[in-house]
Design an enzyme around this catalytic site. Structure first.
Site, short mmCIF file in Angstrom:
data_model
loop_
_atom_site.label_atom_id
_atom_site.label_comp_id
_atom_site.label_asym_id
_atom_site.label_seq_id
_atom_site.Cartn_x
_atom_site.Cartn_y
_atom_site.Cartn_z
CE LYS A 173 62.14 24.14 29.29
NZ LYS A 173 62.18 25.06 30.44
N GLY A 224 51.97 25.51 30.84
CA GLY A 224 52.49 26.87 30.98
C GLY A 224 51.47 27.87 30.50
CB SER A 225 51.75 31.43 29.73
OG SER A 225 52.76 31.42 28.74
CB THR A 228 54.68 29.64 26.41
OG1 THR A 228 55.08 30.81 27.10
CG2 THR A 228 55.90 28.83 26.06
N GLY A 229 52.09 28.43 24.94
CA GLY A 229 51.42 27.27 24.36
C GLY A 229 51.21 27.44 22.85
CD GLU A 246 46.10 20.22 30.85
OE1 GLU A 246 45.35 21.21 31.01
OE2 GLU A 246 45.67 19.07 30.73
CB CYS A 280 46.52 26.81 35.98
SG CYS A 280 46.38 25.14 36.61
CD GLU A 376 46.75 32.78 34.09
OE1 GLU A 376 47.51 32.92 33.13
OE2 GLU A 376 46.57 31.70 34.68
P1 NAD Z 1 55.60 29.87 30.69
O1 NAD Z 1 54.73 29.59 29.52
O2 NAD Z 1 56.36 31.13 30.73
O3 NAD Z 1 56.68 28.72 30.87
C1 NAD Z 1 56.33 27.35 31.00
C2 NAD Z 1 57.48 26.49 30.55
O4 NAD Z 1 57.70 26.69 29.15
C3 NAD Z 1 58.82 26.80 31.23
O5 NAD Z 1 59.49 25.58 31.45
C4 NAD Z 1 59.54 27.63 30.18
O6 NAD Z 1 60.95 27.56 30.28
C5 NAD Z 1 59.07 26.99 28.89
N1 NAD Z 1 59.09 27.85 27.71
C6 NAD Z 1 59.10 29.20 27.66
N2 NAD Z 1 59.08 29.62 26.38
C7 NAD Z 1 59.06 28.51 25.61
C8 NAD Z 1 58.98 28.29 24.20
N3 NAD Z 1 58.95 29.29 23.32
N4 NAD Z 1 58.97 27.02 23.77
C9 NAD Z 1 58.97 25.99 24.63
N5 NAD Z 1 59.03 26.13 25.96
C10 NAD Z 1 59.06 27.38 26.45
O7 NAD Z 1 54.64 29.71 31.95
P2 NAD Z 1 55.00 29.93 33.47
O8 NAD Z 1 55.11 31.41 33.70
O9 NAD Z 1 56.11 29.04 33.87
O10 NAD Z 1 53.68 29.37 34.18
C11 NAD Z 1 52.56 30.14 34.44
C12 NAD Z 1 51.45 29.87 33.44
O11 NAD Z 1 51.20 28.47 33.38
C13 NAD Z 1 50.13 30.51 33.82
O12 NAD Z 1 49.51 31.05 32.67
C14 NAD Z 1 49.31 29.34 34.34
O13 NAD Z 1 47.90 29.52 34.28
C15 NAD Z 1 49.79 28.24 33.48
N6 NAD Z 1 49.57 26.94 34.10
C16 NAD Z 1 48.64 26.10 33.57
C17 NAD Z 1 48.36 24.88 34.16
C18 NAD Z 1 47.35 23.94 33.60
O14 NAD Z 1 47.38 22.77 33.97
N7 NAD Z 1 46.45 24.36 32.72
C19 NAD Z 1 49.04 24.52 35.32
C20 NAD Z 1 49.99 25.41 35.83
C21 NAD Z 1 50.25 26.60 35.22
#
Ligand code: NAD
Length: 474
Positions: A173, A224-225, A228-229, A246, A280, A376
């Protein structure tokens, strides 16, 4: 059949193009207006995708690994062959200038090819007259892959390549903000992988939680963030699904007094602001020795004034918009907070009035406790701070719940290595930044992650060891 990259965005479920009764709008961040729509996957379609992946797993896992590797390699070739078409679409949905967008597509293609060369090890603990004991790695099952919007193609392919080489199947997704390139890649790969091996679905905010709580998945690979992680990890606990997370970072770079300022200024600038600082592992806190602080600040400010921020389709644009309105508002709020607290802001070149544009902003020596240092930003606002003592600056760099990456800038590489070893991060760069490779593990310490991607370690996260004890001569 030629693919139309400008319309007809469909999901890929069991090898077929699938639309949905509902749709989500995709906004061009350079204009702030919707220009396309993508399917809004419903629960039945999610069940279909998981069922297709489950059925495909039975045969996919049995294929000799060399055949799976060959198909992943072919996927890399197909991706590279469509880099130009995808790059134009990428710029419209993500905002990054077209040349840099193309680099992401080509980089992701190389990743598929590099990972396709990897083979998991097999260990023999004993091979005697009495018995043979070997440990092999076997795939897990159906992988739930969830990607963010900042590097939508790269970060998806970082999951696809090892998961499929390992013998798993997948439901992927993309972010609702950037689904289009990933959907088109799904369409391109329908001719590469057998039906059900790689399913790609798109949808709104409800789809991620539906996926992570779906009992059909063996593992969740999430980028992602951090916030959310944590929700993903909690959701995975119900069925004890494996996870790789990640997550976010607030990366510190430490600049020692012996650097050549003219040489490092440009590198440090783009290590912080490339992709409009939505990386990130971008430098998000810049610690500069007090003896060279003014010199580096003035050089960074001069670069900021020269760099064109604008629509990524326009000639000469170096930095595009913030990818989405939510993130734009978040970054603006941090800048407003800095302004309200009387911090000194140095602004770069002007930006277009419409769209989600923010000028490059350097915050001149803010207190360590300010929000712009502690949080961040994930946008073009960089706090730079003075330091006098190395031990003290290492403590400041490590005083974060995050631990993704960091950088040290110094001509004294022994000293820099010593500092690097003391940083609590998964990656440290010395006199460089943003350099990641498919053969080298990448992951976060502390709240920046759980597990790793890339390298043999990353491949093995999609497998589980199985020990086989064979009695001989019985
Ligand atoms: P986000 O956590 O808002 O969303 C990431 C993904 O998770 C999206 O596809 C979103 O639809 C999905 N999502 C949202 N809520 C969810 C839930 N409750 N359960 C499951 N999936 C859900 O992050 P973002 O705003 O898309 O990305 C930015 C963040 O990602 C920043 O914090 C950045 O540092 C981090 N990031 C980390 C890495 C890494 O490799 N460590 C790489 C890129 C980005």
């Amino acid at each position: 059949m030629a693919i139309d990259f400008n319309s007809n965005y469909t999901m890929t479920i069991n090898g077929k193009g699938v639309v949905s009764p509902g749709s989500i709008e995709v906004v061009n961040p350079a204009t702030g207006t919707a220009f396309a729509s993508a399917p809004d996957c419903n629960m039945t379609q999610l069940d279909d995708a998981v069922a297709a992946a489950k059925a495909a797993f039975k045969t996919w896992r049995k294929l000799p690994i060399s055949e799976r590797q060959a198909l992943v390699r072919k996927a890399g070739e197909v991706l590279a062959a469509h880099a130009d078409d995808l790059a134009r679409l990428f710029t419209r949905e993500q905002g990054r200038p077209v040349d840099a967008a193309k680099q992401e597509i080509l980089g992701a293609a190389q990743w598929l090819q590099a990972v396709s060369m990897m083979t998991p090890p097999m260990h023999v603990s004993e091979d005697s007259a009495a018995q043979r004991i070997e440990t092999q790695y076997v795939p897990l099952g159906v992988i739930c892959a969830i990607a963010p919007w900042n590097f939508p193609v790269t970060l998806s392919m970082w999951k696809v390549a090892p998961a499929l080489v390992a013998g798993n199947t997948m439901v992927l997704k993309p972010s609702p903000f950037t689904p289009l390139c990933t959907l088109k890649i799904g369409e391109l790969f329908r001719d590469v992988f057998p039906p059900g091996v790689l399913n790609i679905i798109s949808g709104g905010d409800q789809l991620g939680p539906w996926m992570t709580s779906h009992p059909g998945f063996a593992k969740i690979s999430f980028t992602g963030s951090t916030a959310t992680g944590k929700a993903v990890l909690a959701s995975a606990a119900k069925d004890l699904k494996r996870v790789t997370l990640e997550l976010g970072g607030n990366d510190a770079a430490i600049v020692m007094p012996d650097v050549d300022l003219d040489d490092v200024a440009q590198k440090i600038f783009f290590g912080a602001f490339f992709n409009t600082a939505q990386i990130c592992v971008a430098t998000k806190r810049l610690y500069v020795h007090e003896s060279i602080y003014d010199g580096l600040r003035d050089r960074l400010a001069a670069i900021a004034k020269m760099v064109k921020v604008g629509d990524g389709t326009e000639q000469g644009t170096v930095l595009g918009p913030i990818q989405n309105k939510r993130q734009y508002e978040r970054v603006m709020e941090l800048i407003d907070d800095a302004r309200k607290n009387g911090l000194t802001l140095i602004e770069g070149a002007g930006v277009p009035a419409s769209g989600y544009f923010i000028p490059v902003t350097i915050v001149d020596n803010p207190p360590e406790a300010s929000r712009v240092v502690q949080e961040e930003a994930f946008g073009p606002v960089l706090p730079m701070m003075k330091f006098a003592d190395v031990d003290e600056v290492i403590d400041r760099a490590n005083a974060s719940d995050y631990g993704l990456a960091g950088a040290v800038w110094s001509k004294d590489t022994d000293k820099a290595m010593d500092i690097a070893r003391r940083l609590e991060t998964g990656t440290v760069w010395i006199n460089q930044n943003l350099n990641l490779r498919p053969d080298t593990p990448f992951g976060g310490h502390k709240q920046s992650g759980f597990g790793v991607e890339n390298g043999m370690e990353g491949l093995l996260e999609y497998m589980v060891p199985q020990a086989v004890y064979l009695a001989k001569g019985g």
